[in-house]
Design a protein around this motif. Structure first.
Motif, PDB file in Angstrom:
ATOM      1  N   ASP A   1      36.486  32.137  79.844  1.00  0.00           N
ATOM      2  CA  ASP A   1      36.272  31.103  78.821  1.00  0.00           C
ATOM      3  C   ASP A   1      35.529  31.533  77.564  1.00  0.00           C
ATOM      4  OD1 ASP A   1      36.794  28.438  78.061  1.00  0.00           O
ATOM      5  OD2 ASP A   1      34.791  27.784  78.661  1.00  0.00           O
ATOM      6  N   GLU A   2      35.467  32.826  77.266  1.00  0.00           N
ATOM      7  CA  GLU A   2      34.810  33.220  76.024  1.00  0.00           C
ATOM      8  C   GLU A   2      35.589  32.741  74.811  1.00  0.00           C
ATOM      9  OE1 GLU A   2      33.764  35.649  72.510  1.00  0.00           O
ATOM     10  OE2 GLU A   2      35.704  35.474  73.522  1.00  0.00           O
ATOM     11  N   GLU A   3      36.912  32.630  74.942  1.00  0.00           N
ATOM     12  CA  GLU A   3      37.750  32.254  73.800  1.00  0.00           C
ATOM     13  C   GLU A   3      37.720  30.758  73.494  1.00  0.00           C
ATOM     14  OE1 GLU A   3      38.799  34.246  71.800  1.00  0.00           O
ATOM     15  OE2 GLU A   3      39.346  36.137  72.729  1.00  0.00           O
ATOM     16  N   ASP A   4      36.906  29.996  74.248  1.00  0.00           N
ATOM     17  CA  ASP A   4      36.698  28.585  73.913  1.00  0.00           C
ATOM     18  C   ASP A   4      35.197  28.345  73.785  1.00  0.00           C
ATOM     19  OD1 ASP A   4      37.578  25.994  73.278  1.00  0.00           O
ATOM     20  OD2 ASP A   4      37.390  25.327  75.349  1.00  0.00           O
ATOM     21  N   THR A   5      34.618  27.562  74.660  1.00  0.00           N
ATOM     22  CA  THR A   5      33.196  27.230  74.532  1.00  0.00           C
ATOM     23  C   THR A   5      32.300  28.032  75.459  1.00  0.00           C
ATOM     24  OG1 THR A   5      33.315  25.496  76.218  1.00  0.00           O
ATOM     25  CG2 THR A   5      33.830  24.858  73.934  1.00  0.00           C
ATOM     26  N   ALA A   6      32.884  28.827  76.352  1.00  0.00           N
ATOM     27  CA  ALA A   6      32.140  29.592  77.371  1.00  0.00           C
ATOM     28  C   ALA A   6      31.516  28.705  78.431  1.00  0.00           C
ATOM     29  CB  ALA A   6      31.074  30.484  76.729  1.00  0.00           C
ATOM     30  N   ALA A   7      31.893  27.427  78.466  1.00  0.00           N
ATOM     31  CA  ALA A   7      31.322  26.508  79.458  1.00  0.00           C
ATOM     32  C   ALA A   7      31.670  26.915  80.883  1.00  0.00           C
ATOM     33  CB  ALA A   7      31.814  25.088  79.192  1.00  0.00           C
ATOM     34  N   TYR A   8      32.840  27.548  81.070  1.00  0.00           N
ATOM     35  CA  TYR A   8      33.260  27.979  82.402  1.00  0.00           C
ATOM     36  C   TYR A   8      32.915  29.452  82.655  1.00  0.00           C
ATOM     37  CZ  TYR A   8      35.896  23.632  82.330  1.00  0.00           C
ATOM     38  OH  TYR A   8      36.244  22.312  82.240  1.00  0.00           O
TER      39      TYR A   8
END
Length: 470
Positions: free
Chosen positions: A172-179
């Protein structure tokens, strides 16, 4: 997909080149030079596309990484916040139990790719003509492969680094890194006990300014992330009637003001150091970068950027904050004036300027438009005048002695933002020696993403020397 001639009689592009010097490779053996290419190709073939909003599936790549680490005698842990959004963490115990630990991190997810736009299928992992093709070739399955190949080489040679090294392969680095890194930092901080510094993506690649010199930007900072939602309220009505409270008009006026705003120059320590070294490299007189007059400072910096030519691309996006409108949403029928309208804006913020940024957005949006953060992460800055920076610089110059290493602030962000919550300072350092004409920055999220085999092998060697020197 392009047709390729028969390669049966051609040399294997994954085989070590004849001019490589294994005696100068430290722990990196011929097996590591083969594995880094194979691992990059294998990881690319696993479609770990991150479409945002929680939609992604890194599990296959995470299992692959964990298997390679286990083969090297490590004990990797797989962690998920949501099914399929898998992270891998492993620790290599160092020889000095008193030393602070080092975090080495890379992400497993990639942005979407449309096969119809590519010469080679983006998830083929094809190795041809000395290049590995596919989504993630530079962002950043190549770096994941370099780290894997290196730690396996250490295991074969019986080498342990001085500092304990924590490896994190994230979702999930390419979005918000929430996961991914956000989940790890919030829920599994114990796995990073003792880590005070980290190295991650987007630094130490070759930049060619076009004059025969080679520059390696070594990242010691990142702008903060300020993704925003703008909302305008108005009076709904018939499209045929005059309406001075049109939500669309209010929204687009605010969006236009934001898009046209010229942000003032704000120089951080990292950017000032980069400008200083680039000016010296180009024999350009250095203006007073501490000038208190904002207009005069802006003119001086803009003139300096113009005089250093193509190398200005390394700093031009980080001398100011920025806010770019990216999405609009309003209405449902052409003859109906909607009661509300919204937009998204991608803001990026330099260290020390967050309050100024928010106050400016209040002014630009005005009374009729509200704004709030959709996703917000802090800017980062690591010291340039520090032993870690010097060790990373030395490792690059050892394998490319005619090059120049300059401090660099990333215009975007990485997982380092989330790991900074644990008190970890980050340097962007995933080294690649790239040939003239290879546009590294265009490969990020671009079509026909690819990485030279020689660059991967260079990276493994530099990482080995750098990490063992820290």
């Amino acid at each position: 997909m392009a047709d390729h001639p028969d390669r049966a009689d051609r040399p294997d592009p994954a085989a070590p080149a004849a001019d490589e010097e294994p005696g100068d490779a430290g722990a990196v053996d011929a097996t590591a030079l083969e594995e880094v290419v194979r691992f990059t190709s294998d990881l690319i073939r696993m479609d770990t596309t991150n479409r945002g909003g929680g939609e992604g599936h890194e599990r296959p790549a995470a299992e692959y990484v964990a298997e390679r680490l286990a083969e090297a005698g490590l004990d990797p842990v797989l962690l998920e916040k949501s099914r399929g959004r898998t992270n891998v963490v492993a620790r290599i115990e160092g020889t000095d139990p008193e030393a602070d630990a080092l975090l080495v991190h890379g992400h497993l997810d990639v942005v979407p790719a449309d096969p119809d736009e590519w010469r080679v299928h983006p998830f083929s992992g094809e190795v041809s003509d000395g290049v590995v093709w596919g989504r993630g070739a530079v962002d950043m399955k190549d770096a994941d492969a370099m780290v894997l190949a290196l730690v396996r080489a250490w295991a074969r040679a019986g080498i342990r680094p001085r500092r304990s090294v924590v490896l994190a392969f994230t979702a999930d680095e390419e979005d918000t890194a929430a996961y991914g890194s956000g989940f790890l930092a919030d829920q599994h901080a114990d796995l990073f006990a003792g880590c005070t510094e980290s190295i991650g993506e987007s630094g130490a690649f070759t930049f060619h300014p076009g004059d025969g010199r080679r520059i390696y930007p070594l990242a010691a900072g990142e702008r903060g992330t300020a993704w925003m939602t703008l909302t305008a309220k108005g009076r709904a009505g018939h499209g045929s009637k005059i309406n001075a409270e049109n939500a669309v008009t209010r929204l687009t006026s605010a969006v236009t003001r934001i898009g046209e705003h010229r942000w003032p120059v704000r120089l951080t320590e990292t950017v000032r150091a980069g400008l200083t070294e680039l000016a010296a490299l180009h024999d350009v007189p250095l203006p007073d970068l501490s000038d208190a007059d904002p207009d005069r400072l802006a003119r001086s910096v803009d003139e300096l950027l113009e005089r250093i030519g193509p190398a200005a691309a390394l700093v031009a996006n980080t001398v100011r904050n920025s806010a770019n409108p990216t999405m609009l949403d309003a209405g449902y029928k052409v003859n109906v004036i909607p009661g509300s309208a919204s937009a998204h804006v991608d803001g990026r913020v330099l260290p020390g300027t967050e309050r100024e940024f928010a106050a400016t957005l209040d002014q630009l949006t005005g009374e009729d438009v509200e704004w709030d953060f959709l996703h917000h992460e802090i800017p980062l800055q690591a010291p340039v005048a520090a032993p870690t920076y010097r060790a990373l610089r030395e490792a690059l110059l050892h394998f490319d002695p005619g090059a120049h290493v300059v401090p660099y602030c990333m215009s975007g962000g990485t997982d380092a933002k989330q790991f900074s919550r644990l008190g970890v300072e980050n340097y962007g350092f995933m080294p690649l020696r790239l040939p003239e004409g290879f546009d590294y920055q265009a490969m990020f999220h671009g079509v026909d993403e690819r990485v030279p085999v020689s660059a991967l092998r260079f990276g493994v060697r530099v990482l080995d020397r750098a990490i063992r020197a820290l």
